[in-house]
Every structure is written in structure tokens, then in C-alpha cells.
Design an enzyme around this catalytic site. Structure first.
Site, mmCIF file in Angstrom:
data_model
loop_
_atom_site.group_PDB
_atom_site.id
_atom_site.type_symbol
_atom_site.label_atom_id
_atom_site.label_comp_id
_atom_site.label_asym_id
_atom_site.label_seq_id
_atom_site.Cartn_x
_atom_site.Cartn_y
_atom_site.Cartn_z
ATOM 1 N N CYS A 116 0.822 -1.230 0.000
ATOM 2 C CA CYS A 116 0.000 0.000 0.000
ATOM 3 C C CYS A 116 0.846 1.266 0.000
ATOM 4 C CB CYS A 116 -0.934 0.013 1.202
ATOM 5 S SG CYS A 116 -1.998 -1.418 1.249
ATOM 6 N N HIS A 263 -3.726 7.043 0.911
ATOM 7 C CA HIS A 263 -3.942 5.725 0.302
ATOM 8 C C HIS A 263 -5.351 5.277 0.642
ATOM 9 C CE1 HIS A 263 -4.055 1.537 -0.392
ATOM 10 N NE2 HIS A 263 -3.975 1.218 0.887
ATOM 11 N N ASN A 293 -9.953 -0.805 -2.483
ATOM 12 C CA ASN A 293 -8.545 -0.561 -2.146
ATOM 13 C C ASN A 293 -7.682 -1.171 -3.250
ATOM 14 O OD1 ASN A 293 -5.935 -0.769 -1.120
ATOM 15 N ND2 ASN A 293 -6.580 -1.354 0.935
HETATM 16 O O1 UT7 Z 1 -4.602 -1.075 2.620
HETATM 17 C C1 UT7 Z 1 -3.812 -1.767 3.540
HETATM 18 C C2 UT7 Z 1 -4.189 -1.463 4.907
HETATM 19 N N1 UT7 Z 1 -5.444 -2.100 5.222
HETATM 20 C C3 UT7 Z 1 -6.253 -1.518 6.085
HETATM 21 O O2 UT7 Z 1 -5.986 -0.422 6.526
HETATM 22 C C4 UT7 Z 1 -7.484 -2.265 6.531
HETATM 23 C C5 UT7 Z 1 -7.767 -1.979 7.980
HETATM 24 N N2 UT7 Z 1 -8.871 -2.753 8.496
HETATM 25 C C6 UT7 Z 1 -10.152 -2.550 8.145
HETATM 26 O O3 UT7 Z 1 -10.423 -1.741 7.291
HETATM 27 C C7 UT7 Z 1 -11.234 -3.328 8.845
HETATM 28 O O4 UT7 Z 1 -10.662 -4.101 9.893
HETATM 29 C C8 UT7 Z 1 -12.039 -4.264 7.913
HETATM 30 C C9 UT7 Z 1 -12.927 -3.412 7.008
HETATM 31 C C10 UT7 Z 1 -11.123 -5.103 7.101
HETATM 32 C C11 UT7 Z 1 -12.942 -5.204 8.703
HETATM 33 O O5 UT7 Z 1 -13.772 -4.471 9.558
HETATM 34 P P1 UT7 Z 1 -13.907 -4.886 11.089
HETATM 35 O O6 UT7 Z 1 -14.831 -3.960 11.703
HETATM 36 O O7 UT7 Z 1 -12.512 -4.937 11.652
HETATM 37 O O8 UT7 Z 1 -14.566 -6.318 10.988
HETATM 38 P P2 UT7 Z 1 -14.083 -7.717 11.576
HETATM 39 O O9 UT7 Z 1 -13.096 -8.353 10.673
HETATM 40 O O10 UT7 Z 1 -13.735 -7.575 13.018
HETATM 41 O O11 UT7 Z 1 -15.419 -8.533 11.500
HETATM 42 C C12 UT7 Z 1 -16.599 -8.147 12.244
HETATM 43 C C13 UT7 Z 1 -17.700 -9.094 11.892
HETATM 44 C C14 UT7 Z 1 -17.318 -10.567 12.033
HETATM 45 O O12 UT7 Z 1 -18.471 -11.265 12.454
HETATM 46 P P3 UT7 Z 1 -18.652 -11.706 13.996
HETATM 47 O O13 UT7 Z 1 -17.463 -12.555 14.331
HETATM 48 O O14 UT7 Z 1 -18.684 -10.405 14.769
HETATM 49 O O15 UT7 Z 1 -19.949 -12.429 13.994
HETATM 50 C C15 UT7 Z 1 -16.990 -10.973 10.634
HETATM 51 O O16 UT7 Z 1 -17.173 -12.345 10.391
HETATM 52 O O17 UT7 Z 1 -18.092 -8.917 10.532
HETATM 53 C C16 UT7 Z 1 -17.983 -10.161 9.838
HETATM 54 N N3 UT7 Z 1 -17.542 -9.896 8.481
HETATM 55 C C17 UT7 Z 1 -18.379 -9.674 7.447
HETATM 56 N N4 UT7 Z 1 -19.708 -9.665 7.358
HETATM 57 C C18 UT7 Z 1 -20.254 -9.392 6.160
HETATM 58 C C19 UT7 Z 1 -16.267 -9.786 8.043
HETATM 59 N N5 UT7 Z 1 -16.255 -9.503 6.729
HETATM 60 C C20 UT7 Z 1 -17.558 -9.421 6.335
HETATM 61 C C21 UT7 Z 1 -18.176 -9.158 5.104
HETATM 62 N N6 UT7 Z 1 -19.525 -9.146 5.058
HETATM 63 N N7 UT7 Z 1 -17.475 -8.897 3.988
#
Ligand code: UT7
Length: 336
Positions: A116, A263, A293
Site C-alpha cells: 500500500c 492511500h 482498495n
Molecule cells: O490497505 C492496507 C491497509 N489495510 C487496512 O488499513 C485495513 C484496515 N482494516 C479494516 O479496514 C477493517 O478491519 C475491515 C474493514 C477489514 C474489517 O472491519 P472490522 O470492523 O474490523 O470487521 P471484523 O473483521 O472484526 O469482523 C466483524 C464481523 C465478524 O463477524 P462476527 O465474528 O462479529 O460475527 C466478521 O465475520 O463482521 C464479519 N464480516 C463480514 N460480514 C459481512 C467480516 N467480513 C464481512 C463481510 N460481510 N465482507
């Protein structure tokens, strides 16, 4: 001492649009979840049935536009810096492929592997080559084909929904104008977090034979892995640090920022930074809604759009800032 500045910009994205609802054919997800957590509405994914786009061919298409807008031809380019995490081949990298695609003279081509932050690192390299007097015109490209390597299933949804394909390019040229151009760049890494956002195999640590032999349905080592919340927490801190470092190095205040191009990792990260620096909507550019992204390509695509829309004018302070896998992060400060 020469100065260096961007003289041409271009981008290219595959024509195939994949909306959040389209993703439901592969995984359990929703438009609401994706928009709420990331701001993304749609992304471009190469459709191999209708397109032969690759990371390097997209980079070459973006480069052609940037070179023409710089008022140059391919023969005026002295060096290529190509940033990607998704090269067409394990080796060689994408830079040499662009040299071939554009039928350029046998100039040097360097690949940058900083994910990134790739475009920020690549700009810094170009800047040094131009300021030292070694080269006059350096072509800088960021390009990614993510869609070919993402896990299209519910298991991979927390990574897969975020990433998109595309390419952006800039020509960095020698200039005699001391008042304009790239003022400084600031680069950082912290390799102890390499595993938090990574792709393990195939690699020298994970050869194809080993993956095939194990034939383990639970093996996800050949898909990108991301510890999303951990990455998020580091991103908001490092983005801010990189911007402050860039401002301080040039005796600038946050009020001096005319355009910040972060980014495009997650709209929530960009909004956090915007609030922290008390910037207006006109001072920060986001297009993650339309492209997702695109890693090394996100900044040059956004910068090209900003320029095309006439949102930056001569003399403006423009800051590029990035954070990502490695971890790596950095910023570039320019007076346009
Ligand atoms: O570019 C390089 C740098 N990258 C970044 O800066 C990314 C930084 N991180 C993020 O942007 C966020 O962490 C994400 C957008 C990737 C994920 O968001 P989050 O709020 O951290 O979600 P999570 O992974 O903790 O998941 C929360 C819940 C989980 O369900 P439970 O365990 O709470 O029941 C996941 O299974 O959301 C669920 N989940 C989804 N649900 C629907 C994860 N992905 C999805 C999805 N659709 N695509």
C-alpha cells in the site's frame, strides 16, 4: 541542484464493475456491511472472459496517458519504477514488462515491493534520481491485479470485499523551478508486523509442491491474510505521523494543506485523519467508493482524478500519505 515535479498523470481501470451486491454470488455479505465498515460501493475486477488485462498491461496503459500528458514520448523516459504486490509473474517484476509493452529503449526498470505504501516509496525513488541529476524523466507506476488471487468465499470475505484492480502512473521530471515540485518524502517500516497483512505462498517459504502435497482444505496460506482490526489501529496512528512529519520537515502547518490524498485503504481511516487534522471535504480526496482498495495504484488513480477535476492548482500543497503491509508507511509533500 535540480528540483523534480510531476509533469503527467494517468490511470486505467478494468471495465468490469463488481458491486457489493454482485459479491453475494460468492459469499455471505451485504452492501450495508461493506459500506458501513469501508465506504466501498463497487470495485473493478478484471473479467478474464472479456479482458486480457494484467498488472503490467494496466500499468502500461496508465503510463501511456501520463507520458502523453507530460508532453513526452516513450523515448524521453529514462527509467521506470513499478510498484505492485501482484506482479504478473513471481519473477521478473512488472517494470520490465512495461518497458516491453511500450516498446521503450533498454532503460532501467526497478520494482518496488512496498504494497500500500508502494507508490509513495516509488515516488521517493524517482525524486532522488531526478534531483541527483542522474535522470530527467522517470516513469512511476502503481498497479494491481488483486482479483486473480482473492478468496471468493465467505471464509475470505473480510479481505476479499475490500480490494480492487487498477493502475495509475506519474511522470516525474527535472525542473528548474525552485518554487514547485516534490519537497520531501518520508519512509518507514516495522517488519515485526509483517505477518499481520501478508500472503505466504507460493514463496520460498511456501513452495507450490508443499501446498499441493498437503492438499489441506483449511490451508489459506495462498490467500492474502489480514488482521483487520490490528492493521486499522496502526494505520490511523502511522498515517497521522507521516503527515505531521511531512509538514514539519517543510515548516508547514496543517492549515497549509490544500489537498491530502491518503492511500485508499478504508474510508473510515481517511475520515478519522480528516477529523484529526480538521480538514474540510475539499482538502481530502477519496474515491474508494468506486474502486475499493487498489493498494499501490490507489494514490496515483486518486491523484489523477484530482488533477483531472481541476481540484489542485499551481502552488498548492499536496500531500500523499500511505500505510500498509510490512508494515510500511510514508508521505510525499509537493508544491504543485
Ligand atoms: O490497505 C492496507 C491497509 N489495510 C487496512 O488499513 C485495513 C484496515 N482494516 C479494516 O479496514 C477493517 O478491519 C475491515 C474493514 C477489514 C474489517 O472491519 P472490522 O470492523 O474490523 O470487521 P471484523 O473483521 O472484526 O469482523 C466483524 C464481523 C465478524 O463477524 P462476527 O465474528 O462479529 O460475527 C466478521 O465475520 O463482521 C464479519 N464480516 C463480514 N460480514 C459481512 C467480516 N467480513 C464481512 C463481510 N460481510 N465482507
Amino acid at each position: 541542484m535540480y528540483t523534480s515535479r510531476i509533469t503527467g498523470l494517468g490511470y486505467y481501470v478494468p471495465e468490469n464493475v463488481v458491486t457489493n451486491d454482485d459479491l453475494k454470488q460468492w459469499m455471505d455479505t451485504s452492501d450495508e456491511w461493506i459500506q458501513e465498515r469501508t465506504g466501498i460501493k463497487e470495485r473493478r475486477w478484471i473479467d478474464t472472459k472479456i479482458s486480457d488485462d494484467t498488472t503490467s498491461s494496466m500499468g502500461a496503459k496508465a503510463a501511456e496517458i501520463a507520458i502523453e500528458r507530460a508532453g513526452l514520448t516513450k523515448d524521453d523516459i529514462d527509467f521506470i519504477v513499478f510498484a505492485t504486490l501482484s506482479p504478473d509473474m513471481y519473477f521478473p517484476g512488472g517494470g520490465v514488462r512495461v518497458q516491453d509493452y511500450l516498446d521503450m529503449p533498454t532503460i532501467g526498470a526497478l520494482d518496488v515491493r512496498n504494497q500500500c505504501s508502494g507508490f509513495v516509496y516509488a515516488m521517493s525513488v524517482a525524486d532522488q534520481f531526478v534531483k541527483s541529476g542522474m535522470y530527467k524523466n522517470v516513469l512511476v507506476i502503481g498497479s494491481e491485479n488483486h482479483s486473480g488471487g482473492l478468496e471468493r468465499s465467505t471464509r475470505g470475505r473480510h479481505v476479499t470485499v475490500i480490494f480492487g484492480d487498477g493502475a495509475g502512473a506519474a511522470v516525474v521530471s527535472r525542473s528548474d523551478d525552485e518554487n514547485r515540485g516534490i519537497l520531501s518524502s518520508h519512509l518507514h517500516s516495522e517488519g515485526k508486523h509483517a505477518g499481520e497483512l501478508s500472503l505466504l505462498g507460493p514463496s520460498t517459504g511456501r513452495w507450490v509442491d508443499a501446498i499441493m502435497e498437503e492438499n489441506d482444505p483449511d490451508d489459506v496460506s495462498y490467500y492474502p491474510h489480514m488482521n483487520g482490526q490490528f492493521v486499522f489501529k496502526h494505520a490511523v496512528v502511522r498515517f497521522s505521523e507521516a503527515i505531521i512529519e511531512g509538514l514539519q520537515a517543510n515548516g508547514l502547518e496543517k492549515e497549509d494543506i490544500d489537498m491530502l490524498i491518503p492511500h485508499q485503504a478504508n474510508l473510515r481511516i481517511a475520515q478519522f485523519i480528516q477529523r484529526k487534522f480538521r480538514l474540510s471535504d475539499d482538502q481530502v480526496y477519496n474515491n474508494i467508493m468506486n474502486y475499493g482498495n487498489t493498494t499501490a495504484a490507489s494514490i496515483p488513480i486518486a491523484l489523477t482524478e484530482v488533477w483531472e477535476k481541476g481540484k489542485i492548482k499551481e502552488g498548492d500543497i499536496v500531500i500523499l500519505a500511505a500505510f500498509g503491509s510490512g508494515f510500511t508507511w510514508g508521505s510525499v509533500v509537493m508544491r504543485w
